[in-house]
Every structure is written in C-alpha cells, then in structure tokens.
Design a protein around this motif. Structure first.
Motif, PDB file in Angstrom:
ATOM      1  N   ALA A   1      -2.864   3.848  -2.502  1.00 18.62           N
ATOM      2  CA  ALA A   1      -2.978   2.919  -3.623  1.00 18.62           C
ATOM      3  C   ALA A   1      -2.458   1.538  -3.215  1.00 18.62           C
ATOM      4  O   ALA A   1      -1.298   1.394  -2.815  1.00 18.62           O
ATOM      5  CB  ALA A   1      -2.205   3.437  -4.826  1.00 18.62           C
ATOM      6  N   SER A   2      -3.334   0.530  -3.287  1.00 21.48           N
ATOM      7  CA  SER A   2      -2.956  -0.851  -2.956  1.00 21.48           C
ATOM      8  C   SER A   2      -2.675  -1.610  -4.250  1.00 21.48           C
ATOM      9  O   SER A   2      -3.519  -1.645  -5.144  1.00 21.48           O
ATOM     10  CB  SER A   2      -4.074  -1.545  -2.187  1.00 21.48           C
ATOM     11  N   VAL A   3      -1.496  -2.213  -4.330  1.00 21.70           N
ATOM     12  CA  VAL A   3      -1.050  -2.888  -5.550  1.00 21.70           C
ATOM     13  C   VAL A   3      -1.148  -4.410  -5.386  1.00 21.70           C
ATOM     14  O   VAL A   3      -0.688  -4.967  -4.377  1.00 21.70           O
ATOM     15  CB  VAL A   3       0.405  -2.490  -5.893  1.00 21.70           C
ATOM     16  N   PHE A   4      -1.737  -5.059  -6.385  1.00 23.21           N
ATOM     17  CA  PHE A   4      -1.830  -6.525  -6.406  1.00 23.21           C
ATOM     18  C   PHE A   4      -1.360  -7.014  -7.766  1.00 23.21           C
ATOM     19  O   PHE A   4      -1.953  -6.670  -8.794  1.00 23.21           O
ATOM     20  CB  PHE A   4      -3.276  -6.985  -6.167  1.00 23.21           C
TER      21      PHE A   4
ATOM     22  N   VAL B   1       0.860  -1.196   0.000  1.00 32.82           N
ATOM     23  CA  VAL B   1       0.000   0.000   0.000  1.00 32.82           C
ATOM     24  C   VAL B   1       0.887   1.233   0.000  1.00 32.82           C
ATOM     25  O   VAL B   1       1.863   1.309   0.753  1.00 32.82           O
ATOM     26  CB  VAL B   1      -0.931   0.021   1.235  1.00 32.82           C
ATOM     27  N   HIS B   2       0.532   2.228  -0.843  1.00 26.25           N
ATOM     28  CA  HIS B   2       1.399   3.388  -1.032  1.00 26.25           C
ATOM     29  C   HIS B   2       0.615   4.692  -0.939  1.00 26.25           C
ATOM     30  O   HIS B   2      -0.463   4.837  -1.516  1.00 26.25           O
ATOM     31  CB  HIS B   2       2.108   3.291  -2.385  1.00 26.25           C
ATOM     32  N   TYR B   3       1.194   5.625  -0.189  1.00 28.38           N
ATOM     33  CA  TYR B   3       0.596   6.948   0.013  1.00 28.38           C
ATOM     34  C   TYR B   3       1.017   7.890  -1.110  1.00 28.38           C
ATOM     35  O   TYR B   3       2.140   7.823  -1.604  1.00 28.38           O
ATOM     36  CB  TYR B   3       1.046   7.510   1.360  1.00 28.38           C
ATOM     37  N   GLY B   4       0.089   8.753  -1.514  1.00 33.69           N
ATOM     38  CA  GLY B   4       0.442   9.742  -2.527  1.00 33.69           C
ATOM     39  C   GLY B   4      -0.766  10.597  -2.884  1.00 33.69           C
ATOM     40  O   GLY B   4      -1.766  10.638  -2.163  1.00 33.69           O
ATOM     41  N   TYR B   5      -0.653  11.277  -4.030  1.00 29.26           N
ATOM     42  CA  TYR B   5      -1.731  12.145  -4.514  1.00 29.26           C
ATOM     43  C   TYR B   5      -2.180  11.664  -5.883  1.00 29.26           C
ATOM     44  O   TYR B   5      -1.369  11.239  -6.711  1.00 29.26           O
ATOM     45  CB  TYR B   5      -1.258  13.596  -4.602  1.00 29.26           C
ATOM     46  N   PHE B   6      -3.496  11.748  -6.121  1.00 23.95           N
ATOM     47  CA  PHE B   6      -4.027  11.431  -7.445  1.00 23.95           C
ATOM     48  C   PHE B   6      -4.238  12.755  -8.165  1.00 23.95           C
ATOM     49  O   PHE B   6      -4.925  13.648  -7.667  1.00 23.95           O
ATOM     50  CB  PHE B   6      -5.349  10.661  -7.337  1.00 23.95           C
ATOM     51  N   VAL B   7      -3.658  12.870  -9.353  1.00 20.45           N
ATOM     52  CA  VAL B   7      -3.654  14.148 -10.059  1.00 20.45           C
ATOM     53  C   VAL B   7      -4.215  13.995 -11.461  1.00 20.45           C
ATOM     54  O   VAL B   7      -4.220  12.909 -12.050  1.00 20.45           O
ATOM     55  CB  VAL B   7      -2.219  14.732 -10.144  1.00 20.45           C
ATOM     56  N   ASP B   8      -4.663  15.115 -11.982  1.00 22.22           N
ATOM     57  CA  ASP B   8      -5.058  15.209 -13.387  1.00 22.22           C
ATOM     58  C   ASP B   8      -4.223  16.321 -13.990  1.00 22.22           C
ATOM     59  O   ASP B   8      -4.543  17.505 -13.851  1.00 22.22           O
ATOM     60  CB  ASP B   8      -6.547  15.534 -13.495  1.00 22.22           C
ATOM     61  N   GLY B   9      -3.107  15.947 -14.591  1.00 26.79           N
ATOM     62  CA  GLY B   9      -2.163  16.958 -15.062  1.00 26.79           C
ATOM     63  C   GLY B   9      -1.526  17.641 -13.867  1.00 26.79           C
ATOM     64  O   GLY B   9      -0.899  16.998 -13.019  1.00 26.79           O
ATOM     65  N   ASN B  10      -1.724  18.951 -13.772  1.00 26.87           N
ATOM     66  CA  ASN B  10      -1.176  19.723 -12.653  1.00 26.87           C
ATOM     67  C   ASN B  10      -2.166  19.875 -11.495  1.00 26.87           C
ATOM     68  O   ASN B  10      -1.829  20.446 -10.458  1.00 26.87           O
ATOM     69  CB  ASN B  10      -0.750  21.122 -13.142  1.00 26.87           C
ATOM     70  N   GLU B  11      -3.365  19.382 -11.689  1.00 28.72           N
ATOM     71  CA  GLU B  11      -4.406  19.535 -10.659  1.00 28.72           C
ATOM     72  C   GLU B  11      -4.419  18.325  -9.730  1.00 28.72           C
ATOM     73  O   GLU B  11      -4.531  17.185 -10.164  1.00 28.72           O
ATOM     74  CB  GLU B  11      -5.781  19.680 -11.309  1.00 28.72           C
ATOM     75  N   VAL B  12      -4.297  18.589  -8.422  1.00 24.78           N
ATOM     76  CA  VAL B  12      -4.406  17.525  -7.424  1.00 24.78           C
ATOM     77  C   VAL B  12      -5.889  17.280  -7.134  1.00 24.78           C
ATOM     78  O   VAL B  12      -6.617  18.198  -6.758  1.00 24.78           O
ATOM     79  CB  VAL B  12      -3.663  17.895  -6.118  1.00 24.78           C
ATOM     80  N   ILE B  13      -6.313  16.034  -7.322  1.00 26.10           N
ATOM     81  CA  ILE B  13      -7.721  15.693  -7.087  1.00 26.10           C
ATOM     82  C   ILE B  13      -7.948  15.275  -5.640  1.00 26.10           C
ATOM     83  O   ILE B  13      -8.899  15.695  -4.995  1.00 26.10           O
ATOM     84  CB  ILE B  13      -8.179  14.582  -8.050  1.00 26.10           C
TER      85      ILE B  13
END
Length: 461
Positions: free
Chosen positions: A66-69, A49-61
């Motif tokens: 994020a959990s990876v399998f 599991v990883h912490y971060g930001y979900f973005v659309d280009g330069n905009e942070v949503i």
C-alpha cells in the motif's frame, strides 16, 4: 463530487504480474486501513510504501503493498492510496468490492484526472495530454504529448493572454473615464501587439496539420490497376506476407489497412482493390471503397506497371483522383522486368499529361528495389509539415477551434483599432479573444465541455 472517496483499477484489465488499484478522497486512507493488516496507514508519512495483507473480515484476499500519498502531495491533491496486488482480475474485483463496502465508490471515466484539474494540480490542456500520452503509439506522438503535459501549450498561451490582458485592462480603464475622453492604451503599441498575436496564433494553427499527423498517423492509399503490384508493395513495406499476392486480376476485393512506422512517424497504409470497370458485384464494391479511401487519404501512392505500354487509363484515373491537398507519388513497379530507358520514358509520359506536381519513383517490390526511396519520400512529407517557429505543436481539435476563434477575435480587434471604433466595442472584442484563449487551459469552460473531455478517459485515470 469531490466529497466522495473514489476507487478504480489503474492497470489494464487481464492477467498480469501485478495490478494496481487507486483510491482518492478525504477518507481514502481510513477506508483502506479498514481492510489492511500491517502498519496503521493513517499514521504513516506521505510517499511511503507498506507491506501487509488486504482482508475482508477474517478472510485474507491477497498479500499487497500500500502506497500512501497525503494531500496535497498527490496526483489529485487529495489523500490517496495505491494498492499493488497480484495481477489476478478476480483479486482486483474482490478488493474493489471490499473498498466499496468500506465507503468508497467506483470512479467514473477520467475522474482522477478531472479532480487533478478541478483542484488546480493541472490545467485542461495538460489533462488532455495525459490521455494522449496513454494512447501514444509512436515516438513522435509520445514526445509531443509529454511536451504538452509539461505545460508547453499552456506556457505559450499564457504569454499571449498576459500581453493581451495588459491592454484589455487599460481599455477597461478608459471606459471608467469615458466622459473625460482620455486614452490610457497606446493604440500604436496595441497594433504592434495585435500583429505579434496574429503571427503567433497562426503559427500554432499551422502546426495542427503536423500535430494531427503525429497523433493519428498519415493515411496513405496505395492505388493502381489490377496486378500493378499493390499487395506486393504492402508486403515489402511491412516486411511480412500481409496481403494475398496472385497473378489473377481482382484478388484484393476489400481494403487492407496496416500501420508502418518510419522515423518515429506512423503511416496508415491502405491496400485497395484494383481500379477497373468490372461486372463482378463484390469486386465493384471494393473499387468503390478504394476511391472512398483516396478521398480521405493525405498521400496517394499510384502504381503503374512498368512492363506495360499503354498508360492512358492510369492517367485518366490519376486525374480523377488528385486534389490540391493530396500528395501524389507515382510508382513505376516491376522495374526488374524492363530496361532503365523504358521507365525513364514512362516518367516523361506522365510529366507531359499530368499538370499537378508529383514525385516519380521506380521500384520492384518483388526484388525489394528502391523501397527505401519510397519510405524516404513518405517521411519527408511529414517533416515538411513541421513549423520552423517554436516547439509547441497543436494536436487537439478543441485547441485548434479555440485558437481559430481567438484569431478571428484578434482580427476584429485590429479592425476596431484601425477603424477607430468605439472603445466599448474594442473592449468587447478583446474580452472575446481572452476568453477563447482561456478555453484551451480551462480558465473559461463549462460543465458540458468538461464532461465530454473526461468521458473519453479510461476508468482509473
């Protein structure tokens, strides 16, 4: 279909603490990575599991986890990512829009589970049990669905099919040597096997009545003449003022349905209009509806006013409503208004007039007397439906129909053996039995059946 990467909201619509979006497919990780500010997800180990930001280009949503399998160690056996975000419907919608722009597409109803099935992660009966588990509303239905998800039905059917398959193989071998007139399959041993198959399949079929009760609840129609105390009883059972109670006859004009849980089983209580001849058009519709509800009920609780003297109308009404597959409970109500010897006479009157079996209970819903006796009687009805043979319970209509077809085929196999019918016909009937048993786990099925099953799932599952 499995070439696409799919995405969908996995949590319920609406505002919540968190929401989860699922992404599955070969490109799931790289598609999410395009909009993820944090570690490179394509380089991470499975089940991390990883912490971060979900973005659309330069905009942070949103700020996300994020959990990876990694395939094949995921529910679908494909590369998968689960995105946990703050539970705003607007944020979820924005994230899905970006994922689609990045190359994913919206999942269809049940598509994640269908992929798990198509990729061999689960069989068809387990897939259906997932839907049952999601919609379970009581402890009994949860336990049954969980047992099916763990492979309860699959294991039982697999044993039956393996036994049958061994003999089918020998019969098929006989066909290859038909000109030499040899028998590889011991017919007497096959007869014993068929007897065992009949017994086990019939037990599974018999469990369906209990399984249906667990899954859908038991329909209980509360019936009686006006002012017999139907609404008062409903309120007493539910421990809340659900129905209007009045001394005016005909107060209840429509049916009222509520769920009552007793010992982890669900009962669908139906309070109906009082049964009587009436010139009131609306009340007459209510009386008609009441009779229709009784036709669909499994238990009829018929209330008679213990404070009255004449029960001829009640007796005639009960006789018109009872049927072989309907459990009848006659309740003498308002016992707080009469002496015990009076309602003892009432029971004898009904015993003398009604030949069908019924249980007789005396209650005072107003004073909450003997309400538990009625609950115990309802609960015992469900307990009596349980099969003493095995723990596997059939709850699915499709499984029931497949088992019935299997039993029919097995009976034809039995006739073929005892009648010494040609080996070719015997092999045909054996294959039929195998195919119908295989329909349950999905070994034999078609796209139309699959489409119908998975279309009933929610999107995101």
């Amino acid at each position: 279909m499995n070439q696409d990467t799919i995405c969908a909201l996995a949590t319920a619509n609406g505002i919540g603490a968190i929401g989860i979006i699922r992404v599955s497919g070969d490109d799931a990780i790289s598609i999410v990575q395009k909009s993820f500010q944090g570690k490179d997800l394509t380089q991470q180990k499975s089940h991390t599991v990883h912490y971060g930001y979900f973005v659309d280009g330069n905009e942070v949503i949103d700020e996300i986890m994020a959990s990876v399998f990694l395939a094949p160690k995921s529910f679908t056996t494909e590369n998968s990512v689960e995105i946990s975000f703050h539970g705003s419907p607007h944020i979820g919608k924005k994230i899905l829009e970006v994922l689609i722009k990045n190359g994913a597409r919206m999942a269809k109803a049940g598509e994640f589970t269908m992929r798990a099935f198509m990729n061999g992660r689960i069989d068809l009966s387990q897939a259906e049990s997932i839907a049952d588990l999601i919609t379970s509303e009581n402890e009994a239905s949860r336990k049954v669905a969980l047992n099916q998800l763990k492979g309860g039905i699959t294991n039982e059917i697999s044993i039956l099919r393996n036994d049958l398959l061994n003999f089918t193989s020998l019969i098929e071998l006989e066909l290859d040597f038909s000109e030499e007139d040899v028998e590889f399959a011991d017919r007497s041993a096959m007869v014993k096997l068929i007897q065992n198959l009949k017994f086990k399949i019939q037990n599974l079929l018999d469990s369906f009545q209990y399984g249906n009760a667990v899954k859908n609840g038991i329909a209980v129609a509360i019936i009686g003449k006006p002012n017999a105390g139907k609404s008062t009883l409903l309120n007493a059972l539910l421990k809340e003022e659900r129905a209007i109670v009045s001394n005016i006859a005909g107060t209840t004009r429509d049916t009222i349905e509520e769920i009552l849980y007793i010992k982890s089983h669900a009962f669908r209580l139906i309070d109906t209009a009082g049964l009587r001849e009436t010139t009131d058009e609306i009340e007459a519709i209510g009386v008609k509806k009441a009779k229709e509800k009784v036709e669909k009920a499994e238990i009829l609780v018929y209330l008679v006013d213990a404070a009255t003297e004449n029960f001829s109308e009640d007796i005639e009404m009960i006789k018109s409503l009872i049927r072989d597959d309907l459990k009848l409970i006659i309740c003498a109500t308002k016992i707080d208004e009469v002496i015990p010897t009076h309602y003892e006479k009432i029971e004898q009157i009904f015993r003398n007039e009604i030949a069908d079996a019924f249980d007789f209970i005396t209650i005072s819903a107003l004073e909450n007397q003997n309400i538990q006796d009625l609950k115990n009687e309802l609960s015992s009805y469900v307990e009596q439906l349980k099969s003493e043979e095995g723990n596997v319970v059939i709850t699915n209509q499709r499984h029931y129909e497949a088992l019935q077809k299997s039993l029919d085929a097995v009976l034809r196999v039995e006739s073929a053996i005892t009648g010494q019918i040609h080996t070719e016909l015997l092999a045909y009937e054996l294959r039929n039995a195998l195919e119908h048993l295989g329909e349950i786990s999905g070994e034999f099925t078609n796209d139309e059946v699959l489409g119908n099953i998975f279309s009933k799932f929610c999107i995101g599952k």
